[in-house]
Design a protein around this motif. Structure first.
Motif, PDB file in Angstrom:
ATOM      1  N   UNK A 153      10.858   2.574  -3.886  1.00  0.00           N
ATOM      2  CA  UNK A 153      11.616   1.927  -4.953  1.00  0.00           C
ATOM      3  C   UNK A 153      10.824   1.881  -6.254  1.00  0.00           C
ATOM      4  N   UNK A 154       9.540   1.629  -6.143  1.00  0.00           N
ATOM      5  CA  UNK A 154       8.685   1.518  -7.329  1.00  0.00           C
ATOM      6  C   UNK A 154       7.428   2.336  -7.068  1.00  0.00           C
ATOM      7  N   UNK A 155       7.406   3.495  -7.657  1.00  0.00           N
ATOM      8  CA  UNK A 155       6.368   4.485  -7.371  1.00  0.00           C
ATOM      9  C   UNK A 155       4.960   3.949  -7.586  1.00  0.00           C
ATOM     10  N   UNK A 156       4.802   3.041  -8.536  1.00  0.00           N
ATOM     11  CA  UNK A 156       3.454   2.630  -8.911  1.00  0.00           C
ATOM     12  C   UNK A 156       3.102   1.208  -8.505  1.00  0.00           C
ATOM     13  N   UNK A 157       3.881   0.637  -7.618  1.00  0.00           N
ATOM     14  CA  UNK A 157       3.590  -0.744  -7.229  1.00  0.00           C
ATOM     15  C   UNK A 157       2.250  -0.780  -6.506  1.00  0.00           C
ATOM     16  N   UNK A 158       1.461  -1.776  -6.860  1.00  0.00           N
ATOM     17  CA  UNK A 158       0.106  -1.853  -6.332  1.00  0.00           C
ATOM     18  C   UNK A 158       0.083  -2.507  -4.958  1.00  0.00           C
ATOM     19  N   UNK A 159      -0.941  -2.112  -4.192  1.00  0.00           N
ATOM     20  CA  UNK A 159      -1.062  -2.671  -2.848  1.00  0.00           C
ATOM     21  C   UNK A 159      -1.209  -4.193  -2.889  1.00  0.00           C
ATOM     22  N   UNK A 160      -2.056  -4.685  -3.770  1.00  0.00           N
ATOM     23  CA  UNK A 160      -2.260  -6.144  -3.809  1.00  0.00           C
ATOM     24  C   UNK A 160      -0.993  -6.863  -4.227  1.00  0.00           C
ATOM     25  N   UNK A 161      -0.212  -6.232  -5.069  1.00  0.00           N
ATOM     26  CA  UNK A 161       1.053  -6.851  -5.462  1.00  0.00           C
ATOM     27  C   UNK A 161       1.968  -7.005  -4.255  1.00  0.00           C
ATOM     28  N   UNK A 162       1.982  -5.997  -3.398  1.00  0.00           N
ATOM     29  CA  UNK A 162       2.821  -6.077  -2.207  1.00  0.00           C
ATOM     30  C   UNK A 162       2.361  -7.221  -1.318  1.00  0.00           C
ATOM     31  N   UNK A 163       1.070  -7.318  -1.090  1.00  0.00           N
ATOM     32  CA  UNK A 163       0.561  -8.415  -0.253  1.00  0.00           C
ATOM     33  C   UNK A 163       0.873  -9.764  -0.868  1.00  0.00           C
ATOM     34  N   UNK A 164       0.647  -9.863  -2.174  1.00  0.00           N
ATOM     35  CA  UNK A 164       0.901 -11.154  -2.819  1.00  0.00           C
ATOM     36  C   UNK A 164       2.383 -11.486  -2.814  1.00  0.00           C
ATOM     37  N   UNK A 165       3.212 -10.484  -2.965  1.00  0.00           N
ATOM     38  CA  UNK A 165       4.658 -10.725  -2.930  1.00  0.00           C
ATOM     39  C   UNK A 165       5.089 -11.201  -1.552  1.00  0.00           C
ATOM     40  N   UNK A 166       4.540 -10.569  -0.528  1.00  0.00           N
ATOM     41  CA  UNK A 166       4.897 -10.977   0.833  1.00  0.00           C
ATOM     42  C   UNK A 166       4.551 -12.445   1.040  1.00  0.00           C
TER      43      UNK A 166
END
Lengths: 150, 150
Positions: B49-62
């Motif tokens: 969905x978002x080619x450049x989403x960062x790994x830490x952003x994913x963890x923090x979002x979760x």
DNA sequence: AGTCTACTTGCGACAAATCGCAGTAATCCC
DNA sequence: GGGATTACTGCGATTTGTCGCAAGTAGACT
């Protein structure tokens, strides 16, 4: 040093594992941590006993000790990390308040009754004797009505 | 896309969180994963969905989504890793057989009764509506008597 | 006690997860 | 709608956890 009571030698052998100094060191570290411990803490304590024990050895030992039924795991505060705890004679469960963060132990007896019901319904023999339940404790319920969102 | 049903905007705001494109992307990824998903899988789906989403952003979002009550966590097979799952209308629990590894869902009704008793005894209002129970399923009990060590 | 076998350890490399910080953007308030 | 505030993102660096492999050692058997 709680683990002298539980004969870890037998437990390890029964599961086909060897008894090594490193595993005893890790078991000892979990004991001395008392209650829930994070891996980092266990690693530090283990190194007090064995200066050169490797990180991977500690992780692998924990895995073995859990499988041998000597150590329990529990999900941490965030639900993401894992905590380790020495097994106790009397099984127990935890009850964590999501508002104030306090933790209560739930004796095995009340839980045993609940498990009985579930076993009757499902036909399973339940072995996971270390649940982490979450809820809101009486005090926090009384003091706040604004936390309920969902 | 399940999450259009649950108004995530409100849920996030209610907990004081902002609604960002990244968080919506992650929520969407968890939805599309369907059932239990490991972080790696969610990260991959999120990047569709978002080619450049960062790994830490994913963890923090979760983490945020879990706190907002939109996503649930469950301990993985080993008890060490964490699985994520979109919240569902009807609460449910899991029952995993430690011998054959199969997983069964336990409907919320039996669990509700279980919880009622516990609430009476402890005074807590229980909210952790997503337990992972472990045990031995009827089939495996029948076929093996040599697994019982403890 | 000595020998053998195979499970374990430690090491190095790798992957996964976390953290601090500077720039960015969502929300609030006018 | 425009500006201020402050949470959020992405980045780089660090820490934490995992994996494969060669050397070491626990346990079994003689």
């Amino acid at each position: 040093m709680t683990h002298h009571r539980l004969n870890y030698v037998e437990a390890l052998h029964a599961h086909g594992y060897r008894v090594t100094p490193q595993r005893v060191t890790v078991l000892d570290a979990v004991c001395r941590a008392g209650g829930h411990a994070r891996p980092a803490q266990i690693l530090a304590l283990a190194r007090e006993g064995d200066l050169h024990i490797d990180r991977s050895t500690v992780y692998r030992s924990l895995e073995v000790l859990v499988k041998a039924g000597l150590v329990l795991t529990a999900p941490g505060e965030s639900g993401i990390d894992t905590l380790y705890e020495i097994v106790q004679e009397t099984p127990h469960h935890h009850l964590r308040c999501t508002v104030c963060g306090r933790e209560t132990e739930l004796d095995g007896e009340s839980a045993a009754r609940l498990f009985e019901n579930l076993e009757r319904e499902t036909g399973y023999r339940l072995t996971g004797d270390h649940l982490m339940l979450t809820g809101v404790c009486p005090e926090c319920q009384a003091s706040s009505n604004n936390q309920v969102v969902e």
